[in-house]
Scaffold this active site. Structure first.
Site, mmCIF file in Angstrom:
data_model
loop_
_atom_site.group_PDB
_atom_site.id
_atom_site.type_symbol
_atom_site.label_atom_id
_atom_site.label_comp_id
_atom_site.label_asym_id
_atom_site.label_seq_id
_atom_site.Cartn_x
_atom_site.Cartn_y
_atom_site.Cartn_z
ATOM 1 N N LYS A 61 -5.651 14.155 5.064
ATOM 2 C CA LYS A 61 -4.995 12.864 4.901
ATOM 3 C C LYS A 61 -4.004 12.688 6.048
ATOM 4 C CE LYS A 61 -3.901 14.230 0.775
ATOM 5 N NZ LYS A 61 -4.098 13.287 -0.318
ATOM 6 N N ARG A 62 -3.455 11.510 6.165
ATOM 7 C CA ARG A 62 -2.467 11.255 7.212
ATOM 8 C C ARG A 62 -1.363 12.302 7.162
ATOM 9 N NH1 ARG A 62 2.047 7.481 7.005
ATOM 10 N NH2 ARG A 62 1.336 6.918 4.915
ATOM 11 N N LYS B 60 3.589 13.781 2.200
ATOM 12 C CA LYS B 60 2.300 14.320 1.737
ATOM 13 C C LYS B 60 2.321 15.851 1.700
ATOM 14 C CE LYS B 60 -0.310 10.290 3.351
ATOM 15 N NZ LYS B 60 -1.006 9.830 2.134
ATOM 16 N N THR C 246 -6.857 7.879 -1.668
ATOM 17 C CA THR C 246 -8.281 7.668 -1.931
ATOM 18 C C THR C 246 -9.094 8.933 -1.652
ATOM 19 O OG1 THR C 246 -8.544 6.728 0.293
ATOM 20 C CG2 THR C 246 -8.285 5.179 -1.546
ATOM 21 N N LYS D 61 -12.571 10.666 -3.503
ATOM 22 C CA LYS D 61 -13.777 11.136 -2.804
ATOM 23 C C LYS D 61 -14.082 12.584 -3.160
ATOM 24 C CE LYS D 61 -12.428 8.071 0.941
ATOM 25 N NZ LYS D 61 -11.732 8.018 2.252
ATOM 26 N N HIS E 110 0.799 -1.224 0.000
ATOM 27 C CA HIS E 110 0.000 0.000 0.000
ATOM 28 C C HIS E 110 0.832 1.275 0.000
ATOM 29 C CE1 HIS E 110 -4.221 -1.137 0.233
ATOM 30 N NE2 HIS E 110 -3.855 -2.179 0.941
#
Length: 623
Positions: A343-344, A349, A454, A458, A147
């Site tokens: 997000k995390r 990121k 993901t 969304k 992942h």
């Protein structure tokens, strides 16, 4: 103890069972210890059992924390595997050769990959299946999904810890590795590829590489986006991919692009949008067949649909405003552009880069005259997500975001034009409010670091456009929705190594606008009089300014400095495009109507077909 949760399907008579596990002690209460006034010891067994399933993914910064993680992983894996084998042998006249037809195990990242050794233990030691047959069954039943390419997701357990806790498993892994290495030596000779493919990693601390064990013990290995799968082949596990190609099974590593369910993320989260789709398409069949949303494209320039679409967004923003007021006591202008990154929290990121951009935007506003400010697009920037408990830099970034928000939101010159807030306790219920209200969302990981993502799916399903890099599923979303629905910036994955090489030679310029942001942080403009926070913020900046170390952990590991100028340009394009409301609405409709590929229905169908070998089994309407 098993806890069964029925999972009903949508618009179907099928219901699946989700079995969860709770650890319970074999002896709840020790009366002898209690009678001896050892009250804590009397319930010690219960406490130790509850540790296993009380909190998923405990802090692994300490040896004790890592040990608990391993115990936890083994507990969940063993309970599940024992359960499925128990169900299998209950069948009359069962044959072990039929096991792969009835059982498919999907290992998500390396956390559950002790399953390879545990499956062998159960088959060989408990079920008395011969070794070679047991290994054949294991490699046909187990599959591994990678992942993320982040090193923390490729677990390596010290042999010492594993031997003390799971000695039989170490024996099994050792035997598997011996047979594996002997076969490799016959094929390649004793060269570097042998060390790369070994399950054991030599060094000061000998470790077991769970990623290697997972690939070796799996029928199929998959990534979760097209780019990510190619990175697995050429960077994460290149020697394994070479072996697969050399042995005639190049399709052992396959791609399964992630998906999200429109039932949750449109129908439940955004009922106004769901109603629009159903009205224009004539039925709610799109909820189980998202390809039907393509039918919306012929209406994308229809003024009537534009009016309903903008009213839908207005309703979502009103709900968001109420949520922010209650959760943060933050007042927002509902006519502002809503810009969200949820997000995390992780350096790759690049929530830090987003925060730096907000500071830059604030600085530009401060330089303007009141008349110039009147022409500026109002923007509300919301950042949310959770950080791993031991991830210090992630928590520093959260602290910086909060401090910057306090300064900007309370500045009378800019407070009406720019807001920044960190949304605490990010969760599904919060996402169901945030996502429908977004105009733009940020998916800005350094190219080659995000497996898929993901939240991007969304947001776009709800008509939000994307500011993003060519990374993860962004690439495929852009292909499906059209280049004009995404504001792309930053380097490409194949350029990263060259940028780091140039930086090492001294060529890694820092944009003057970013230098001004760094100076403001160093001047303490966002430290709020907290000396410790000021020092920590400066340490984040200082690392980025180690220009010779760009691309490494000594410097700007995730190339924030390199990508910042193009990030600013992408944000300017957002403002310019948003000013044309008709164009923005058309792009929003176009994007939301082109997301069929990213439904979980497509994803699960591909897993079932390519990896599990499972066919649909609808329950008959009449019994």
């Amino acid at each position: 103890m098993a806890y069964d949760n029925p999972i009903p399907g949508f618009d179907t008579y099928n219901t699946n069972n989700l079995r969860l596990w709770r650890a319970c002690p074999s002896k709840e209460f020790d009366l002898d210890q209690y009678s001896a006034a050892n009250f804590t010891d009397a319930v010690e067994a219960r406490r130790k059992a509850e540790d296993l399933s009380a909190v998923l993914y405990p802090n692994d910064a300490s040896y004790e924390g890592r040990e608990l993680r391993l115990r936890q992983q083994y507990f969940f894996v063993s309970a599940s595997l024992q359960d499925l084998l128990r169900e299998f042998i209950k069948r009359p006249n069962y044959k072990w050769s039929e096991l792969p037809e009835k059982v498919a195990v999907q290992m998500n990242d390396t956390h559950p990959t002790i399953a390879v050794a545990e499956f062998m233990r159960l088959l060989v030691d408990v079920m008395h299946v011969p070794w070679d047959e047991a290994w054949d069954l294991t490699t046909k039943c187990l599959n591994y999904t990678n992942h993320t390419v982040m090193p923390e997701a490729l677990e390596k357990w010290p042999v010492e810890m594993m031997t003390r806790m799971l000695p039989r498993h170490v024996q099994i892994i050792g035997e598997l590795n011996l047979r594996w290495i002997n076969g490799l030596v016959k094929k390649y000779g004793d060269g570097p590829i042998i060390a790369a493919l070994s399950i054991f990693e030599e060094g000061d601390v000998k470790k077991i590489r769970m990623g290697n064990l997972a690939i070796m013990g799996s029928n199929k290995v998959n990534g979760v986006a097209a780019l990510h799968t190619e990175i697995i082949k050429k960077e994460t596990f290149p020697d394994f991919y070479k072996y697969c190609c050399d042995t005639g099974v190049p399709d052992k590593i396959v791609n399964m692009t992630n998906g999200v369910t429109p039932r949750r993320w449109v129908h439940c989260a955004n009922p106004a949008l769901s109603a629009i789709f159903t009205k224009y398409l004539g039925s709610h069949e799109w909820l189980t067949d998202m390809t039907k949303l393509k039918g919306m494209l012929k209406f994308k320039e229809d003024p009537k649909l534009h009016s309903e679409w903008m009213e839908m967004k207005k309703t979502a923003k009103k709900k968001l405003a109420g949520f922010l007021k209650e959760a943060l006591d933050l007042d927002i202008d509902q006519d502002a552009l809503i810009d969200i990154q949820i997000k995390r929290i992780h350096e790759y990121k690049r929530q830090f880069m987003n925060c730096l951009y907000v500071i830059h935007r604030y600085q530009q506003l401060k330089k303007m005259s009141p008349a110039e400010r009147e022409k500026v697009q109002k923007r509300v920037v919301l950042i949310g997500g959770k950080a791993a408990s031991a991830y210090v830099n992630a928590k520093l970034i959260i602290k910086l975001i909060n401090n910057v928000g306090k300064v900007i939101n309370n500045d009378p010159d800019t407070g009406k034009l720019l807001k920044l807030a960190f949304v605490p306790n990010y969760r599904v219920s919060a996402a169901e409010v945030l996502i429908p209200a977004s105009d733009i969302s940020e998916h800005i990981s350094t190219a080659g670091t995000e497996a898929s993502g993901t939240s991007n799916m969304k947001f776009v399903m709800n008509g939000g456009l994307i500011v993003g890099t060519m990374d993860g599923a962004n690439i495929e979303i852009r292909e499906e929705c059209g280049e004009d629905t995404m504001f792309i910036f930053g380097c490409l994955e194949h350029e990263v190594a060259g940028i780091a090489a140039k930086a090492k030679e001294g060529h890694y310029p820092i944009d003057s606008r970013l230098q001004a942001v760094f100076q403001a942080i160093r001047n303490g403009e966002f430290s709020k009089g907290e000396p410790e926070a000021h020092a920590e913020f400066c340490s984040l900046v200082d690392k980025l300014c180690n220009t010779h170390g760009a691309g490494t952990w000594d410097g700007d590991r995730y190339l924030v400095v390199h990508d910042f100028p193009s990030f600013v340009e992408a944000q300017a394009k957002v403002d310019a495009t948003y000013a044309d409301k008709a164009k923005w609405c058309k792009l929003s409709i176009q994007a939301a109507s082109s997301m069929a590929k990213f439904s979980t229905d497509r994803t699960i169908s591909e897993y079932a077909d390519v990896i599990w070998g499972v066919k649909p089994a609808p329950r008959p309407m009449e019994m």
